[in-house]
Design a protein around this motif. Structure first.
Motif, PDB file in Angstrom:
ATOM      1  N   ARG A  16       0.841  -1.196   0.000  1.00 13.70           N
ATOM      2  CA  ARG A  16       0.000   0.000   0.000  1.00 13.70           C
ATOM      3  C   ARG A  16       0.876   1.246   0.000  1.00 13.70           C
ATOM      4  NH1 ARG A  16      -2.729   0.670   4.715  1.00 13.70           N
ATOM      5  NH2 ARG A  16      -1.303  -0.700   5.784  1.00 13.70           N
ATOM      6  N   TYR A  17       0.281   2.366  -0.341  1.00 14.93           N
ATOM      7  CA  TYR A  17       1.014   3.628  -0.356  1.00 14.93           C
ATOM      8  C   TYR A  17       0.474   4.634   0.650  1.00 14.93           C
ATOM      9  CZ  TYR A  17       3.440   1.985  -4.450  1.00 14.93           C
ATOM     10  OH  TYR A  17       4.231   1.250  -5.294  1.00 14.93           O
ATOM     11  N   VAL A  18      -0.721   4.410   1.177  1.00 10.71           N
ATOM     12  CA  VAL A  18      -1.334   5.334   2.130  1.00 10.71           C
ATOM     13  C   VAL A  18      -1.441   4.650   3.488  1.00 10.71           C
ATOM     14  CG1 VAL A  18      -3.417   6.642   2.687  1.00 10.71           C
ATOM     15  CG2 VAL A  18      -2.607   6.550   0.333  1.00 10.71           C
ATOM     16  N   THR A  55       1.628   9.159   3.055  1.00 11.47           N
ATOM     17  CA  THR A  55       1.913   8.351   1.881  1.00 11.47           C
ATOM     18  C   THR A  55       3.419   8.231   1.708  1.00 11.47           C
ATOM     19  OG1 THR A  55       1.448   8.015  -0.469  1.00 11.47           O
ATOM     20  CG2 THR A  55       1.850  10.272   0.222  1.00 11.47           C
ATOM     21  N   SER A  70       3.576   6.560  -5.251  1.00 13.33           N
ATOM     22  CA  SER A  70       2.609   5.700  -5.921  1.00 13.33           C
ATOM     23  C   SER A  70       2.774   5.774  -7.431  1.00 13.33           C
ATOM     24  CB  SER A  70       1.184   6.126  -5.554  1.00 13.33           C
ATOM     25  OG  SER A  70       0.236   5.431  -6.314  1.00 13.33           O
ATOM     26  N   SER A  72       0.583   5.386  -9.523  1.00 13.10           N
ATOM     27  CA  SER A  72      -0.618   6.038 -10.051  1.00 13.10           C
ATOM     28  C   SER A  72      -0.602   7.537  -9.814  1.00 13.10           C
ATOM     29  CB  SER A  72      -1.861   5.445  -9.395  1.00 13.10           C
ATOM     30  OG  SER A  72      -1.913   4.061  -9.609  1.00 13.10           O
ATOM     31  N   GLY A  76      -3.915   8.325  -7.649  1.00 13.61           N
ATOM     32  CA  GLY A  76      -3.925   7.027  -6.990  1.00 13.61           C
ATOM     33  C   GLY A  76      -3.878   7.150  -5.481  1.00 13.61           C
ATOM     34  N   VAL A  77      -3.102   8.107  -4.990  1.00 15.27           N
ATOM     35  CA  VAL A  77      -3.012   8.340  -3.548  1.00 15.27           C
ATOM     36  C   VAL A  77      -4.352   8.829  -3.008  1.00 15.27           C
ATOM     37  CG1 VAL A  77      -1.933   9.784  -1.775  1.00 15.27           C
ATOM     38  CG2 VAL A  77      -0.527   8.743  -3.547  1.00 15.27           C
ATOM     39  N   GLU A  80      -6.806   5.891  -2.925  1.00 15.07           N
ATOM     40  CA  GLU A  80      -6.470   4.961  -1.847  1.00 15.07           C
ATOM     41  C   GLU A  80      -6.839   5.546  -0.486  1.00 15.07           C
ATOM     42  OE1 GLU A  80      -2.655   2.437  -0.134  1.00 15.07           O
ATOM     43  OE2 GLU A  80      -2.504   3.346  -2.127  1.00 15.07           O
ATOM     44  N   ALA A  81      -6.617   6.838  -0.301  1.00 14.63           N
ATOM     45  CA  ALA A  81      -6.965   7.493   0.958  1.00 14.63           C
ATOM     46  C   ALA A  81      -8.477   7.510   1.170  1.00 14.63           C
ATOM     47  CB  ALA A  81      -6.410   8.914   0.989  1.00 14.63           C
ATOM     48  N   GLU A  83     -10.676   5.410  -0.052  1.00 18.16           N
ATOM     49  CA  GLU A  83     -11.108   4.048   0.262  1.00 18.16           C
ATOM     50  C   GLU A  83     -10.709   3.660   1.683  1.00 18.16           C
ATOM     51  OE1 GLU A  83      -9.474   1.740  -2.927  1.00 18.16           O
ATOM     52  OE2 GLU A  83     -10.921   2.540  -4.376  1.00 18.16           O
ATOM     53  N   LYS A  84      -9.518   4.073   2.118  1.00 12.15           N
ATOM     54  CA  LYS A  84      -9.054   3.773   3.472  1.00 12.15           C
ATOM     55  C   LYS A  84      -9.973   4.409   4.514  1.00 12.15           C
ATOM     56  CE  LYS A  84      -4.879   3.319   6.042  1.00 12.15           C
ATOM     57  NZ  LYS A  84      -5.160   1.922   6.066  1.00 12.15           N
TER      58      LYS A  84
END
Length: 115
Positions: A16-18, A55, A70, A72, A76-77, A80-81, A83-84
């Motif tokens: 993961r990145y976040v 991140t 990332s 993406s 993308g970050v 991901e954030a 969704e997190k």
């Protein structure tokens, strides 16, 4: 192994990145994790992207400035954030058509419509 080392190893091994501060609650207390994350931000290993959200970072080869690591990019970050954090979202019509492959036109940026 020190708290800082445990946090750094977990970040480096993660796909993961976040990351949220809560991701490291099993390693140490709230304040201790916060101090470690701040040191990683100061060292350029992480970027703070929001309250308690971080991140992975890397240096831009052209400018030398820090940027999200990332593949993406910033979009993308952001996704991901979101969704997190468990936030419901959907893409606008043009972005969704491009993602689905129904359109060859690529939006200049991804815009989200929050519900």
């Amino acid at each position: 192994m020190t708290i800082a080392r445990k946090v750094k190893v977990r970040i480096n091994r993660s796909k993961r990145y976040v990351f949220a501060r809560a991701d490291f609650a099993d390693i140490a207390g709230y304040d201790q994790v916060g101090r470690v994350l701040k040191k990683l931000v100061d060292a350029g290993d992480l970027l703070r992207i929001g309250y308690g959200l971080y991140t992975k970072a890397r240096k831009n080869r052209i400018t030398g400035n820090l940027m999200p690591a990332s593949p993406s990019g910033a979009d993308g970050v952001i996704l991901e954030a979101i969704e997190k954090l468990g936030i419901d979202y959907k893409f606008d019509e043009f972005s969704q058509r491009s993602i689905d492959g129904d359109s060859l036109q690529i939006p200049s940026f991804i815009s989200n419509c929050y519900q």
